[in-house]
Design a protein around this motif. Sequence first.
Motif, PDB file in Angstrom:
ATOM      1  N   ASP A  35      15.680  -7.754  20.603  1.00 47.34           N
ATOM      2  CA  ASP A  35      16.861  -7.638  21.388  1.00 47.34           C
ATOM      3  C   ASP A  35      18.039  -8.246  20.886  1.00 47.34           C
ATOM      4  O   ASP A  35      18.029  -9.578  20.983  1.00 47.34           O
ATOM      5  CB  ASP A  35      16.661  -8.231  22.798  1.00 47.34           C
ATOM      6  CG  ASP A  35      17.437  -7.667  23.939  1.00 47.34           C
ATOM      7  OD1 ASP A  35      18.589  -7.147  23.487  1.00 47.34           O
ATOM      8  OD2 ASP A  35      17.138  -7.577  24.954  1.00 47.34           O
ATOM      9  N   PRO A  36      19.043  -7.475  20.673  1.00 49.97           N
ATOM     10  CA  PRO A  36      20.191  -7.832  20.196  1.00 49.97           C
ATOM     11  C   PRO A  36      21.043  -8.846  20.980  1.00 49.97           C
ATOM     12  O   PRO A  36      21.407 -10.025  20.598  1.00 49.97           O
ATOM     13  CB  PRO A  36      21.310  -6.562  19.721  1.00 49.97           C
ATOM     14  CG  PRO A  36      20.289  -5.562  19.929  1.00 49.97           C
ATOM     15  CD  PRO A  36      19.095  -5.944  20.748  1.00 49.97           C
ATOM     16  N   SER A  37      20.832  -8.991  22.360  1.00 48.82           N
ATOM     17  CA  SER A  37      21.432  -9.774  23.452  1.00 48.82           C
ATOM     18  C   SER A  37      20.836 -11.101  23.236  1.00 48.82           C
ATOM     19  O   SER A  37      21.285 -12.336  23.435  1.00 48.82           O
ATOM     20  CB  SER A  37      21.271  -9.274  24.840  1.00 48.82           C
ATOM     21  OG  SER A  37      19.884  -9.009  24.942  1.00 48.82           O
ATOM     22  N   VAL A  38      19.416 -11.028  22.956  1.00 48.16           N
ATOM     23  CA  VAL A  38      18.608 -12.476  22.979  1.00 48.16           C
ATOM     24  C   VAL A  38      19.033 -13.084  21.579  1.00 48.16           C
ATOM     25  O   VAL A  38      19.173 -14.350  21.499  1.00 48.16           O
ATOM     26  CB  VAL A  38      17.308 -12.294  22.870  1.00 48.16           C
ATOM     27  CG1 VAL A  38      16.362 -13.375  22.504  1.00 48.16           C
ATOM     28  CG2 VAL A  38      16.658 -11.475  24.306  1.00 48.16           C
ATOM     29  N   ALA A  39      19.005 -12.216  20.366  1.00 46.01           N
ATOM     30  CA  ALA A  39      19.432 -12.793  18.867  1.00 46.01           C
ATOM     31  C   ALA A  39      20.668 -13.228  19.014  1.00 46.01           C
ATOM     32  O   ALA A  39      21.006 -14.286  18.229  1.00 46.01           O
ATOM     33  CB  ALA A  39      19.362 -11.718  17.782  1.00 46.01           C
ATOM     34  N   VAL A  40      21.808 -13.135  19.869  1.00 41.05           N
ATOM     35  CA  VAL A  40      22.948 -13.889  19.565  1.00 41.05           C
ATOM     36  C   VAL A  40      22.887 -14.912  20.352  1.00 41.05           C
ATOM     37  O   VAL A  40      23.757 -16.041  19.661  1.00 41.05           O
ATOM     38  CB  VAL A  40      24.034 -13.072  20.814  1.00 41.05           C
ATOM     39  CG1 VAL A  40      25.464 -13.546  20.875  1.00 41.05           C
ATOM     40  CG2 VAL A  40      24.283 -11.600  20.157  1.00 41.05           C
ATOM     41  N   PHE A  41      22.228 -15.442  21.372  1.00 46.09           N
ATOM     42  CA  PHE A  41      22.164 -16.923  21.752  1.00 46.09           C
ATOM     43  C   PHE A  41      21.085 -17.754  21.119  1.00 46.09           C
ATOM     44  O   PHE A  41      20.043 -17.200  20.645  1.00 46.09           O
ATOM     45  CB  PHE A  41      21.968 -16.830  23.267  1.00 46.09           C
ATOM     46  CG  PHE A  41      23.028 -16.115  24.088  1.00 46.09           C
ATOM     47  CD1 PHE A  41      23.916 -16.857  24.325  1.00 46.09           C
ATOM     48  CD2 PHE A  41      22.654 -14.697  24.424  1.00 46.09           C
ATOM     49  CE1 PHE A  41      24.934 -16.194  25.352  1.00 46.09           C
ATOM     50  CE2 PHE A  41      23.710 -14.145  25.322  1.00 46.09           C
ATOM     51  CZ  PHE A  41      24.790 -14.526  25.739  1.00 46.09           C
ATOM     52  N   ALA A  42      21.289 -18.957  20.994  1.00 41.98           N
ATOM     53  CA  ALA A  42      20.450 -20.065  20.575  1.00 41.98           C
ATOM     54  C   ALA A  42      19.332 -19.994  21.318  1.00 41.98           C
ATOM     55  O   ALA A  42      19.432 -19.928  22.673  1.00 41.98           O
ATOM     56  CB  ALA A  42      20.953 -21.243  20.238  1.00 41.98           C
ATOM     57  N   ALA A  85      28.122 -11.122  17.972  1.00 43.88           N
ATOM     58  CA  ALA A  85      28.174 -12.717  17.660  1.00 43.88           C
ATOM     59  C   ALA A  85      29.255 -13.168  17.688  1.00 43.88           C
ATOM     60  O   ALA A  85      29.730 -14.214  18.305  1.00 43.88           O
ATOM     61  CB  ALA A  85      27.057 -13.145  16.520  1.00 43.88           C
ATOM     62  N   THR A  86      30.111 -12.574  16.733  1.00 48.80           N
ATOM     63  CA  THR A  86      31.659 -13.083  16.634  1.00 48.80           C
ATOM     64  C   THR A  86      32.642 -12.449  17.251  1.00 48.80           C
ATOM     65  O   THR A  86      33.634 -12.970  17.300  1.00 48.80           O
ATOM     66  CB  THR A  86      31.793 -13.194  14.999  1.00 48.80           C
ATOM     67  OG1 THR A  86      31.900 -11.687  14.450  1.00 48.80           O
ATOM     68  CG2 THR A  86      30.606 -13.841  14.285  1.00 48.80           C
ATOM     69  N   ASN A 279      20.170 -10.598  11.706  1.00 49.40           N
ATOM     70  CA  ASN A 279      20.997 -11.201  12.732  1.00 49.40           C
ATOM     71  C   ASN A 279      20.707 -10.034  13.984  1.00 49.40           C
ATOM     72  O   ASN A 279      21.348 -10.544  15.069  1.00 49.40           O
ATOM     73  CB  ASN A 279      22.354 -11.591  12.593  1.00 49.40           C
ATOM     74  CG  ASN A 279      22.420 -12.687  11.657  1.00 49.40           C
ATOM     75  OD1 ASN A 279      21.615 -13.726  11.408  1.00 49.40           O
ATOM     76  ND2 ASN A 279      23.554 -12.745  10.972  1.00 49.40           N
ATOM     77  N   ASN A 280      20.316  -9.020  13.647  1.00 47.05           N
ATOM     78  CA  ASN A 280      20.044  -7.993  14.531  1.00 47.05           C
ATOM     79  C   ASN A 280      21.365  -7.387  15.367  1.00 47.05           C
ATOM     80  O   ASN A 280      21.673  -7.448  16.444  1.00 47.05           O
ATOM     81  CB  ASN A 280      19.186  -8.221  15.469  1.00 47.05           C
ATOM     82  CG  ASN A 280      18.370  -7.128  16.398  1.00 47.05           C
ATOM     83  OD1 ASN A 280      18.253  -6.026  15.851  1.00 47.05           O
ATOM     84  ND2 ASN A 280      18.253  -7.149  17.735  1.00 47.05           N
TER      85      ASN A 280
END
Length: 319
Positions: A35-42, A85-86, A279-280
Amino acid sequence: MQVLNIILRRLLLLVPLLVGIVLFVFIVMRFSPVDPSVAVFAEGTVDATQLAEFRHQHGLDRPLPVQFVSFLGQLAQGNMGRSLATGQKVSDIIATAMPLTIQLTVLGVLIAMVLSLTLGVTSAIYRDRWPDQLIRVITLGGVAAPSFWVALLLVQWLAIGLGLFPAGRYINPNDSISGWLMTMTLPALSLALPVAAQMTRIIRTSMVEELDRDYVRTARGGGLHPLVVVARNVLRNALINPLNVLGLRIGYLLGGAVVIETIFNLPGMGMVMINAVQNNEPAIVQGVVITIAVGFIGVNLLVDILSLLINPKLRGRGA
């Protein structure tokens, strides 16, 4: 006007092709197991409420057809989205990486054209003699060798073994032209050699067919030097088919540059693509693939236009 009409019709036909490419990449990225939203957060730093808010903010909770239509609308306005992410614009990321990929592709095309023209014409002129036999054996090996394997061999022999070229770094041409050439030579050769082998065989075949035509025998019988006949008539007619194939090969070079840049650690589109996949980042992956696809289509359209200008017979077929 006839050439312009043909070009306009081909441009219209490219629209559904581009939409299909965008749809394919969109679906592949949306069905990623990560999930892209999960990959953004540590890991362990976000709760379900924050995750739901992030997904809603970026439209990730909407149905896929709605997301795709929204993405097409943004793309039509020149907006490829932002990094999750950025927050950096995808267009800015691509604009930073694209010049290096273009440099690598152009160098690869130039090397491939010089090698294939030299070897192909030589092989046709010395047909069935030892230069022809030697070139055919060499090109057979070149056709069978993928670019990434050639890259690994060149690094092993010329960079690590002999130390003639640097590997694993990039020097900007604004800092040093000679350093830039040294760092780009091996990657460009890795791309060019397999393509040069394929183009050599095509050029040889086209040259042999032209050399057997009646007008060549007539010109030679009239006292013209064979080299004059080849340079003035045979070469121009024989390069029509190789020119069309070259358009497809340039697309291969664009795609192959992604792999070669990764091997040589060059900060081009390849590194952007690899990092985005790891980083998805679906927006970045979509932007890179679409940019490469548009470049491939644009190059082939340019080759079609050149073919129409060189060979008037194709205009009637295109009509």
